[in-house]
Design an enzyme around this catalytic site. Structure first.
Site, PDB file in Angstrom:
ATOM      1  CB  CYS A   1      -3.352 -59.511 -69.003  1.00  0.00           C
ATOM      2  SG  CYS A   1      -3.920 -58.918 -67.400  1.00  0.00           S
TER       3      CYS A   1
ATOM      4  CG  HIS B   1      -0.795 -60.105 -61.793  1.00  0.00           C
ATOM      5  ND1 HIS B   1       0.235 -59.651 -62.599  1.00  0.00           N
ATOM      6  CD2 HIS B   1      -1.780 -60.492 -62.641  1.00  0.00           C
ATOM      7  CE1 HIS B   1      -0.127 -59.736 -63.868  1.00  0.00           C
ATOM      8  NE2 HIS B   1      -1.345 -60.256 -63.928  1.00  0.00           N
TER       9      HIS B   1
END
Length: 677
Positions: free
Chosen positions: A411, A596
């Site tokens: 990611c 995040h």
């Protein structure tokens, strides 16, 4: 440390039009069921329908009063308001949808005609302006006054938008609709309407048709259908004949994989209505666009000559949908239009294929990939053409030189969604009997071309491919329960059973950055991760059982501030959490989101920490319902064993139910496995 500035690539005009068309389609497509319902009611109950009913069809009188019926109110009020609400919600959640619908009511009343174009303007405008207004006093409202301010601000602004729609937007949209209608009528009267295929058929293959179809043809077609009981405009783009003719030509005169896959593609195209499945066949031989144009022109000319049309949009463009929406007096003309369009397309395509030399077998995969690049996302039917492996993003098992040894879940930052996905997949692969297969996670920026399988969110796959070109790529959109995981497990089973499991060789050949991710996973079964330090990663004060946020952005702020209060991050990290969410959603599935920061925001992290917030009523997260928000900040992968524990909870329905029913922070900590308790 010097910061490297990378020039942002320019986006082509085609991509801008494509995005605009996708946005318009996003307002129309979720409401196609309502269009179909209206079309069926119209076909059945109007005065010229199959089963005329004055009270339903809206003709005649009952008790001396004209019958209103269902047809008129549905097309005048229901459908535009649904479109407006959908458009407003796309921009700004339910609140934006409500305000957009209020504003659209002003356009509807002011225009006096079905206001689909007005709804497509007012819906997003209402959502966008309401979002901007809310941002003015975001975080400044005193506790206890949120509902009062939110409700009155939406009501006041909605009322103002309704007046703007009545006096300002309605006259403009009415003039546009009347002008566009005159243009269409001119084309019909002068026999020029078939020429629109010169633009429509290439636009379909380039995925630019939504802007034309849903932005202009559907609204004008609905207006025409209301006045005349049917419209030819609904079949300008939806006729399955041109694509079917091309696929039939491949069945008879194609070669290799293209010839073999054409029959299945024809079934999906003609019966299922998924037209994009024939696009790769055209892209392999661009001259075949002439066949599509010939078929489209023939179909439109047939409709014009026979005076045929549909009563409502046919979506998807299946022959079943087309026939279901055909006007009672148009069945012969519509069927002829489809058959003759197929015949014309087949003849032209056959001539092209017989007179040109080409290797279809070699180029089908490339053409499918090119089609998906133009579409901007994976095709739901690509695997029909190139197999499951191609649907995953490469040639599947054929590209593997041996057993699967190393799998990486990548990611943007490498510390949140990738860790969760890796944990879920790792457990599945172990349960399948392959514990030696390494499943790690990493940031895309840190990828190297020594992995067998690379898994990314569907919006990040194109970024990961250049760095890992020799790997099999899989794209997912649900990190907790993606069906891709089962495909990967099957890939491991097929590759590692025949070739033999690599055993210790796998560990020797694992990438250098695999160890940090693998170690926390092992620690998840008991004990703290190495290097976790003396502080708690998930602490009591970072668990909230009843969050106060009502929107996605506010929930990200709430989760980020818990990390800030712990001293784990600085203010810049919260901004990076929003930046990450704008690029790729952190929705994981199973009511869970894990916001995040970006990879570039790691300098804003002081220590590893996790926050957990429960929202019993749920929050809209880009169209998905989220009840649990887990804020993540990690240093040196210390937080990964906590994420592994969370992943185990959210892949177990009973555990999720326990979490929803938890009445104390201790229950949550027990479920997630608190560090250094």
């Amino acid at each position: 440390m010097a910061t490297e500035t990378v020039a942002k690539p320019r986006t082509s005009a085609r991509v801008h039009v494509q995005k605009f068309g996708t946005f318009l389609s996003g307002m129309i497509m979720p409401n196609i069921g309502a269009f179909i319902a209206w079309g069926l009611i119209t076909a059945l109950f109007i005065e010229k329908g199959w089963l005329p009913v004055p009270q339903l069809g809206g003709f005649g009188e009952t008790g001396g009063k004209p019958n209103t019926g269902l047809v008129g109110p549905m097309i005048t009020y229901l459908l535009p308001l649904l479109i407006a609400y959908t458009g407003g919600r796309m921009v700004y959640d339910v609140r934006g949808g409500v305000v957009g619908a209020i504003g659209t009511m002003g356009v509807i009343v002011g225009a006096g005609i079905p206001m689909f174009i007005g709804a497509m303007i007012m819906g997003p405008l209402g959502g966008w302006t309401m979002k901007k207004i809310d941002s003015i006093w975001d975080g400044k409202i005193r506790p206890g006054f949120e509902m009062l301010v939110n409700n009155f601000s939406a009501g006041i602004w909605g009322a103002l938008l309704a007046m703007l729609g009545f006096y300002g937007i309605a006259p403009v949209v009415t003039a546009f609709s009347e002008g566009a209608g005159r243009v269409v009528q001119f084309l019909v009267d002068n026999g020029l309407l078939p020429l629109t295929s010169i633009f429509i058929e290439p636009a379909k293959v380039l995925f630019l048709n939504n802007a034309i179809n849903h932005g202009v043809l559907t609204p004008l077609g609905v207006q025409q259908s209301l006045e005349q009981g049917k419209s030819i405009l609904f079949l300008l783009e939806a006729n399955p004949g041109p694509g079917l003719g091309i696929l039939l030509a491949y069945m008879f005169f194609g070669r290799g994989a293209a010839k073999a896959s054409a029959p299945g593609a024809a079934i999906i195209h003609f019966l299922g209505g998924i037209h994009e499945i024939y696009f790769p066949y055209v892209l392999m031989r661009p001259l075949l666009i002439l066949a599509a144009i010939a078929g489209g022109m023939t179909g439109i000319a047939t409709l014009a000559i026979t005076g045929s049309g549909l009563v409502a949009p046919a979506a998807p463009g299946s022959i079943f949908a087309v026939l279901a929406q055909t006007s009672r007096d148009s069945y012969l003309g519509v069927i002829l239009a489809v058959l003759l369009a197929t015949a014309a397309s087949f003849v032209v395509a056959s001539i092209i294929m017989k007179t040109t030399k080409h290797s279809d077998e070699v180029d089908l995969n490339d053409a499918t990939s090119k089609m998906e690049q133009m579409k901007g996302k994976k095709s739901s039917v690509a695997s029909t053409l190139t197999g499951a492996g191609a649907a995953a993003g490469t040639g599947g098992v054929a590209v593997l030189a041996g057993p699967v040894r190393n799998i990486v879940f990548a990611c943007d930052a490498g510390m949140g969604s990738s860790a969760m996905g890796a944990s879920v997949l790792r457990n599945k692969i172990k349960a399948a009997g392959f514990p030696d297969v390494k499943v790690t996670n990493a940031a895309i920026a840190n990828l190297r071309d020594d992995y067998d399988v690379v898994i990314t969110h569907q919006d990040l796959t194109e970024r990961a491919k250049p760095a890992t070109s020799s790997a099999v790529h899989y794209s997912v959109d649900n990190f907790m329960s993606s069906p891709r995981y089962d495909e990967i497990v099957e890939l491991v089973r097929e590759s590692n059973t025949e070739g033999g499991q690599a055993g210790g060789a796998q560990a020797a050949e694992a990438p250098m950055d695999a160890a940090p991710a693998a170690a926390p996973a092992a620690a998840a079964t008991g004990g703290a991760a190495a290097g976790a330090g003396t502080h708690e990663i998930l602490a009591r004060e970072s668990v909230v059982l009843d969050g106060s946020a009502t929107t996605r952005d506010a929930a990200i702020d709430e989760a980020g501030r818990l990390l800030l209060d712990r001293g784990a991050v600085d203010e810049g990290y919260i901004a990076a959490m929003h930046e990450r969410e704008q690029s790729v959603s952190t929705y994981m599935g199973s009511f869970l989101a894990i916001p995040h920061g970006t990879n570039a925001a790691k300098d804003h992290i002081r220590k590893s920490a996790v926050s957990v917030i429960r929202y019993p009523e749920g929050i809209d997260w880009n169209g998905k319902q989220v009840k649990f928000v887990v804020g993540v900040a990690g240093v040196n992968n210390e937080h990964l064993h906590i994420l592994s524990s969370i992943a185990k909870v959210f892949t177990n329905k009973e555990q999720v139910a326990r979490l929803e029913a938890a009445t104390s922070v201790d229950e949550v900590l027990e479920l997630f496995g608190k560090v250094n308790a």
